[in-house]
Design an enzyme around this catalytic site. Structure first.
Site, PDB file in Angstrom:
ATOM      1  NE  ARG A  69       8.864  -2.032  -3.855  1.00 46.28           N
ATOM      2  CZ  ARG A  69       7.933  -1.344  -4.517  1.00 46.28           C
ATOM      3  NH1 ARG A  69       7.606  -0.119  -4.149  1.00 46.28           N
ATOM      4  NH2 ARG A  69       7.312  -1.887  -5.543  1.00 46.28           N
ATOM      5  CG  HIS A 113       7.913  -0.017 -10.365  1.00 49.28           C
ATOM      6  ND1 HIS A 113       8.045   0.099  -8.997  1.00 49.28           N
ATOM      7  CD2 HIS A 113       7.107   0.998 -10.731  1.00 49.28           C
ATOM      8  CE1 HIS A 113       7.356   1.155  -8.565  1.00 49.28           C
ATOM      9  NE2 HIS A 113       6.772   1.723  -9.616  1.00 49.28           N
ATOM     10  CD  GLU A 158       1.337   1.244  -6.974  1.00 45.60           C
ATOM     11  OE1 GLU A 158       1.068   1.812  -8.038  1.00 45.60           O
ATOM     12  OE2 GLU A 158       1.526   1.850  -5.909  1.00 45.60           O
ATOM     13  CG  ASN A 282       3.225   0.545  -3.051  1.00 44.83           C
ATOM     14  OD1 ASN A 282       3.968   0.059  -2.204  1.00 44.83           O
ATOM     15  ND2 ASN A 282       3.513   0.556  -4.334  1.00 44.83           N
ATOM     16  CE1 TYR A 284       2.761   7.651  -2.822  1.00 45.21           C
ATOM     17  CE2 TYR A 284       1.994   5.523  -3.618  1.00 45.21           C
ATOM     18  CZ  TYR A 284       3.032   6.419  -3.377  1.00 45.21           C
ATOM     19  OH  TYR A 284       4.321   6.085  -3.677  1.00 45.21           O
ATOM     20  CD  GLU A 343       5.612   2.825  -4.595  1.00 44.21           C
ATOM     21  OE1 GLU A 343       4.815   3.754  -4.858  1.00 44.21           O
ATOM     22  OE2 GLU A 343       6.010   2.019  -5.438  1.00 44.21           O
TER      23      GLU A 343
HETATM   24  C1  FCB Z   1       2.962   4.626  -7.233  1.00 45.60           C
HETATM   25  C2  FCB Z   1       4.045   4.053  -8.110  1.00 45.60           C
HETATM   26  C3  FCB Z   1       5.352   4.798  -8.026  1.00 45.60           C
HETATM   27  C4  FCB Z   1       5.158   6.291  -7.947  1.00 45.60           C
HETATM   28  C5  FCB Z   1       4.159   6.647  -6.879  1.00 45.60           C
HETATM   29  C6  FCB Z   1       3.944   8.132  -6.713  1.00 45.60           C
HETATM   30  O1  FCB Z   1       1.717   4.275  -7.744  1.00 45.60           O
HETATM   31  O2  FCB Z   1       4.292   2.711  -7.766  1.00 45.60           O
HETATM   32  O3  FCB Z   1       6.147   4.415  -9.121  1.00 45.60           O
HETATM   33  O4  FCB Z   1       4.818   6.788  -9.185  1.00 45.60           O
HETATM   34  O5  FCB Z   1       2.930   6.028  -7.153  1.00 45.60           O
END
Ligand code: FCB
Length: 435
Positions: A69, A113, A158, A282, A284, A343
């Site tokens: 990607r 992006h 995002e 995505n 985190y 992600e």
């Molecule tokens: C996400 C973004 C990516 C990167 C990660 C850590 O929010 O999409 O570009 O910065 O965080």
């Protein structure tokens, strides 16, 4: 075939900001302004991927991923965001796509992006409805050249983060701090997504996705006030971007004092809710939310303690990925298309040892536990079809500059030397046992 990949973004890795006919983007402007990024870092050179892409494709081939990607730079393809195409820009991605396919790696480009052509920002950026139409034109140009070989496309990356950081708080480009007045940015991005999806399909794209950043929202307590605050945050971060796409309607924004969304025109939601072939998620970390202690927003970030944290300070909660995916399934049911984790990853203070080895065992544990959590979601009925590690390379981490290292491959920025970390070897071995 389950897609196992790595993810990157154009402005974070390409460099060559003034080469190959590329026009300026909001990130060029923003990062060159004093005080905007940590240490004043810019993506002018980044990982110099524009020149070193062959080496980077070879690194992926060595890793054994079957998908990649990456994002297309709009100002490299269409320097002023409208009007003529820059053939040299398209040539670059054309060669990249061919090189990936030659290695058996499925290219999964994202059209946007965050690097909006500066000329469009000068006309209002995503606050202007017209940008959605320009985005669809650019999508047609890109797909016109690549869709004969690229089957899977992602429109936006995002849109929540771009709205919140770029237009509401001013932490990212274009650096505007409009708070709730940034809301039209959500709608215009989503409209752009829907229009671009049509343009992609017309050009022969087979699979169209959007990538949303989602977070499981944890109320700080069972009190009514905290539950209401958590609900309001969930609306802003998750539902504002998932509901229109999957259900064709906006969530109730009355907690934000918004009942009349006059920037939404008749027919827009039909465009936005065009059926998708998948949704990129995505992940985190979760977010813990309490009732606000002051005027302003209807919630307050209460922070998460009791978990390890990444170099960025983000809590490491692997089961949050399972929780998130299962909640999406519970909320959207049959309306939820197949899910791709587009992600997931962590930053660490990775320093090569005297032998040159980067022993990033924290990242190995992170990936192992998150992949396992994703699999638990699969066992609980979520149709998950891909997982992309953020990121292939250490790169320009937006406002943090080069201070956060997310790569499976270490980059020594002064020399551009790439050194695979221990996590690269771990993932290679893991993938060879999967295939
Ligand atoms: C996400 C973004 C990516 C990167 C990660 C850590 O929010 O999409 O570009 O910065 O965080």
């Amino acid at each position: 075939m389950f897609l196992w990949g790595t993810a990157t973004a154009a402005y974070q890795i390409e460099g060559a900001a003034d080469e190959g006919g590329r026009g300026p983007s909001v990130w060029d402007t923003f990062s060159r302004e004093p005080g905007r990024t940590r240490s004043g870092h810019t993506g002018d050179v980044a990982c110099d991927h524009y020149h070193r892409w062959r080496e980077d494709v070879a690194l992926m081939a060595g890793l054994g991923v079957n998908a990649y990607r990456f994002s297309l730079s709009w100002p490299r393809i269409q320097p002023s965001g409208s009007g003529p195409v820059n053939a040299e820009g398209l040539d670059f991605y054309d060669r990249l796509v061919d090189a990936l396919l030659a290695e058996g790696i499925t290219p999964v480009p994202t059209l946007f992006h965050w690097d909006l052509p500066q000329a469009l920002e000068d006309g209002g950026g995503w606050l202007a409805r017209d940008t959605a139409h320009r985005f669809a034109e650019y999508a047609a140009l890109a797909a016109g050249r690549l869709a004969d070989r690229v089957r899977m496309w992602i429109t936006l990356n995002e849109p929540f983060v771009h709205m919140a950081y770029g237009y509401a708080m001013g932490i990212h480009a274009p650096g505007r701090a409009l708070m709730l007045d940034a809301l039209p940015v959500a709608h215009h991005q989503l409209l752009g997504h829907g229009l671009a999806a049509g343009a992609l399909r017309a050009a022969g794209a087979e699979q169209v996705l959007i990538t949303n950043n989602c977070t499981p929202v944890w109320p700080a307590s069972d009190s009514e006030a905290d539950l209401a605050a958590a609900g309001a945050y969930d609306v802003l971060h998750n539902r504002l971007f998932n509901d229109p796409v999957l259900l064709g309607k906006y969530p109730d924004l009355s907690a934000y004092g918004m009942t009349n969304l006059d920037f939404v025109h008749d027919g827009d939601l039909d465009v936005i809710a065009t059926p998708l072939d998948g949704i990129g998620i995505n992940y985190y970390n979760p977010t813990r939310i309490a009732a606000p202690s002051s005027e302003g927003l209807p919630w307050e970030d209460a922070g998460i303690s009791g978990y390890p944290t990444t170099a960025f300070g983000w809590p490491v909660v692997p089961d949050g990925l399972r929780e998130l995916l299962v909640r999406l399934k519970d909320r959207y049911g049959d309306r939820l298309p197949p899910v791709y984790v587009t992600e997931n990853g962590c930053s660490q203070e990775d320093v090569p040892g005297p032998d040159g080895v980067v022993d990033d065992r924290g990242r190995i544990a992170f990936l192992e536990q998150h992949i396992e959590a994703m699999r638990r979601a699969g066992r609980e009925g979520v149709d998950v079809r891909g997982y992309f590690v953020w990121s292939l390379l250490d790169n320009f981490e937006w406002a943090e500059g080069y201070h956060q290292r997310f790569g499976l491959v270490h980059v020594d920025f002064p020399t551009q030397r790439r050194t695979p970390k221990a996590s690269y070897a771990w993932l290679r071995d893991f993938l060879s046992s999967e295939h």
